[in-house]
Write an enzyme that holds these catalytic residues in place. Sequence first.
Site, mmCIF file in Angstrom:
data_model
loop_
_atom_site.group_PDB
_atom_site.id
_atom_site.type_symbol
_atom_site.label_atom_id
_atom_site.label_comp_id
_atom_site.label_asym_id
_atom_site.label_seq_id
_atom_site.Cartn_x
_atom_site.Cartn_y
_atom_site.Cartn_z
ATOM 1 N N HIS A 203 0.906 -1.111 0.082
ATOM 2 C CA HIS A 203 -0.039 -0.116 -0.089
ATOM 3 C C HIS A 203 0.903 1.253 0.002
ATOM 4 O O HIS A 203 0.210 2.376 -0.125
ATOM 5 C CB HIS A 203 -0.914 0.081 1.171
ATOM 6 C CG HIS A 203 -0.350 0.387 2.549
ATOM 7 N ND1 HIS A 203 0.555 -0.383 3.287
ATOM 8 C CD2 HIS A 203 -0.212 1.607 3.121
ATOM 9 C CE1 HIS A 203 1.158 0.322 4.261
ATOM 10 N NE2 HIS A 203 0.505 1.372 4.207
HETATM 11 C C1 UD1 Z 1 -1.869 6.352 5.434
HETATM 12 C C2 UD1 Z 1 -0.406 6.636 6.058
HETATM 13 C C3 UD1 Z 1 0.340 5.471 6.106
HETATM 14 C C4 UD1 Z 1 -0.107 4.344 6.578
HETATM 15 C C5 UD1 Z 1 -1.515 3.930 5.987
HETATM 16 C C6 UD1 Z 1 -2.000 2.762 6.878
HETATM 17 C C7 UD1 Z 1 -0.075 8.966 5.653
HETATM 18 C C8 UD1 Z 1 0.911 9.836 5.038
HETATM 19 N N1 UD1 Z 1 -0.119 7.788 5.217
HETATM 20 O O1 UD1 Z 1 -1.359 5.820 4.109
HETATM 21 O O2 UD1 Z 1 1.732 5.703 6.767
HETATM 22 O O3 UD1 Z 1 0.511 3.096 6.511
HETATM 23 O O4 UD1 Z 1 -2.368 5.026 6.132
HETATM 24 O O5 UD1 Z 1 -2.923 1.919 5.892
HETATM 25 O O6 UD1 Z 1 -0.876 9.274 6.410
HETATM 26 N N2 UD1 Z 1 -8.758 5.397 0.838
HETATM 27 C C9 UD1 Z 1 -9.995 4.610 1.048
HETATM 28 N N3 UD1 Z 1 -10.618 4.567 2.022
HETATM 29 C C10 UD1 Z 1 -10.535 4.932 3.258
HETATM 30 C C11 UD1 Z 1 -9.035 5.424 3.298
HETATM 31 C C12 UD1 Z 1 -8.435 5.757 2.434
HETATM 32 O O7 UD1 Z 1 -10.618 4.418 -0.373
HETATM 33 O O8 UD1 Z 1 -10.848 4.540 4.318
HETATM 34 C C13 UD1 Z 1 -7.996 5.674 -0.335
HETATM 35 C C14 UD1 Z 1 -8.305 7.088 -0.751
HETATM 36 O O9 UD1 Z 1 -8.394 6.894 -2.252
HETATM 37 C C15 UD1 Z 1 -7.139 7.962 -0.496
HETATM 38 C C16 UD1 Z 1 -5.971 6.599 -0.454
HETATM 39 O O10 UD1 Z 1 -6.715 5.511 0.012
HETATM 40 O O11 UD1 Z 1 -6.655 8.775 -1.137
HETATM 41 C C17 UD1 Z 1 -4.868 6.898 0.567
HETATM 42 O O12 UD1 Z 1 -5.339 7.050 1.679
HETATM 43 P P1 UD1 Z 1 -4.462 7.778 3.000
HETATM 44 O O13 UD1 Z 1 -5.017 7.739 4.174
HETATM 45 O O14 UD1 Z 1 -4.315 9.336 2.323
HETATM 46 O O15 UD1 Z 1 -3.173 7.293 2.605
HETATM 47 P P2 UD1 Z 1 -2.692 5.668 3.072
HETATM 48 O O16 UD1 Z 1 -2.158 5.194 1.775
HETATM 49 O O17 UD1 Z 1 -3.899 4.853 3.674
HETATM 50 N N1 UDP Z 2 -3.792 -5.031 9.058
HETATM 51 C C1 UDP Z 2 -5.041 -5.558 9.108
HETATM 52 N N2 UDP Z 2 -5.772 -5.941 7.989
HETATM 53 C C2 UDP Z 2 -5.181 -5.895 6.758
HETATM 54 C C3 UDP Z 2 -3.971 -5.385 6.769
HETATM 55 C C4 UDP Z 2 -3.104 -5.024 7.852
HETATM 56 O O1 UDP Z 2 -5.756 -5.568 10.353
HETATM 57 O O2 UDP Z 2 -5.794 -6.212 5.723
HETATM 58 C C5 UDP Z 2 -3.102 -4.584 10.250
HETATM 59 C C6 UDP Z 2 -1.739 -5.284 10.537
HETATM 60 O O3 UDP Z 2 -1.892 -6.317 11.493
HETATM 61 C C7 UDP Z 2 -0.962 -4.066 11.247
HETATM 62 C C8 UDP Z 2 -1.699 -2.823 10.450
HETATM 63 O O4 UDP Z 2 -2.836 -3.306 10.024
HETATM 64 O O5 UDP Z 2 -1.342 -4.132 12.589
HETATM 65 C C9 UDP Z 2 -0.649 -2.358 9.421
HETATM 66 O O6 UDP Z 2 -1.063 -1.268 8.982
HETATM 67 P P1 UDP Z 2 -0.683 -0.732 7.381
HETATM 68 O O7 UDP Z 2 0.081 -1.627 6.623
HETATM 69 O O8 UDP Z 2 -1.907 -0.263 7.102
HETATM 70 O O9 UDP Z 2 0.212 0.437 7.936
HETATM 71 P P2 UDP Z 2 1.811 0.803 8.458
HETATM 72 O O10 UDP Z 2 2.029 -0.171 9.546
HETATM 73 O O11 UDP Z 2 2.581 0.563 7.128
HETATM 74 O O12 UDP Z 2 1.475 2.178 8.766
#
Ligand code: UD1
Ligand code: UDP
Length: 381
Positions: A203
């Site tokens: 992601h």
């Molecule tokens: C964010 C965090 C990242 C973390 C991740 C956890 C930042 C800069 N990054 O990244 O560190 O690892 O969350 O998963 O804050 N979207 C949906 N539904 C949702 C949320 C997001 O469809 O509920 C889509 C939207 O198109 C959005 C994209 O995902 O633009 C990215 O979401 P965003 O929260 O901006 O960043 P993440 O990639 O989730």
């Molecule tokens: N996780 C989850 N379901 C999923 C993928 C990840 O519950 O389908 C949990 C995982 O166990 C971990 C956390 O989400 O605790 C990690 O989140 P993510 O990878 O989105 O973010 P990051 O740690 O890279 O910021």
Amino acid sequence: MKVLSIVGARPQFIKAFPLSAALRGDHEEVLVHTGQHYDTGLSEVFFEELAIPEPDHHLGVGSDTHGRQTGRMMIELEALCERESPDAVLVYGDTNSTLAGAIVAAKGDPLLCHVEAGLRSYNRAMPEEINRVLTDHVSDVLCVPTERARSNLASEGIAEGVSVTGDVMYDAIRWARERAADTAEILAELGVSEGEYVLATVHRAGNTDDRGRLEAILRTLSGLSKPVVLPAHPRTVARIEDFGIEDATAGIRLIEPVGYLDFVRLLDGADRVATDSGGVQKEAFFLDTPCVTLREETEWVETVEAGWNSLVGTDPEAIRAALIGDRDRPPKPSLYGDGTAAEAIVAALAEAVGGSGTETGAESGAGSEIEPESGTAGEER
Ligand code: UD1
Ligand code: UDP
């Protein structure tokens, strides 16, 4: 003491789970959800499953550019801090919700506490690196999971307010592993067998938003002879469609994101995991699952040094070799504390706030056994 905790994204709900329990033993917590993540499978499922208290405030900020998303959060959080007058603001990790909370608290009256401080990838192209560096530099209480994180801070001139507390995700997984093994049916639902599949998550913007990198990862995973299960973040699904590379996923079991217990079960039962997540690298280490990290660098360097994490980037040969080579790994050192990080964080915070006169969770043992109460969470947010 009164603590305003700010969460917004999936990994923060998991980190908040043990900390909320420890905090609420003897202190007042006001829980704020920024709304950065809003899909049921990225947000509500964790509140329900882990019985995290329902947020007192939901800001409903949603997705946008970094500037607009962070700015909107700051506007709301500033007003909230004025209304709630907390003694401290607690932020977790490295997301935009972390940075927004940090800037507001640092310019206001409350103390700012950063949980998971001191992590560095030294890759400033990652938005998360910017968020964590800036947050650390304005924090009053910096709770670091490891000695290395402490030394990272020291090399940037930050020594005051730093406590080595252990890692709160280790607290969470100690609770979850056994329950997941007893209750999660996900392996049977997916028709995969213990030890005979690869789990994958992708992601990170640096991978998903670059067509070449995303395609290389997906085609390599697709070509493995073992089943590959990939619970896909919505960002990843969107990019696969945007780039028109659906065929690259032909050999992969692409599923919706799963809840924490299902994820822990999948990770525990996997032969290996291929991931660009931060948290998953550590969880793989906790669960004795060899990790193959689809990045060139990591914040969790000690897992690499211990021989349990291979940094392979997106080179197909390197990914394949790490996923099919010898599975034996060296004995694991203890790296992330003893599963009581939440109590240590509450104690460090209470001390910094100046002793509210109340007994801390660490002294009373409150929260040392995490036990979600059924029916206390998961209503409307
Ligand atoms: C964010 C965090 C990242 C973390 C991740 C956890 C930042 C800069 N990054 O990244 O560190 O690892 O969350 O998963 O804050 N979207 C949906 N539904 C949702 C949320 C997001 O469809 O509920 C889509 C939207 O198109 C959005 C994209 O995902 O633009 C990215 O979401 P965003 O929260 O901006 O960043 P993440 O990639 O989730
Ligand atoms: N996780 C989850 N379901 C999923 C993928 C990840 O519950 O389908 C949990 C995982 O166990 C971990 C956390 O989400 O605790 C990690 O989140 P993510 O990878 O989105 O973010 P990051 O740690 O890279 O910021």
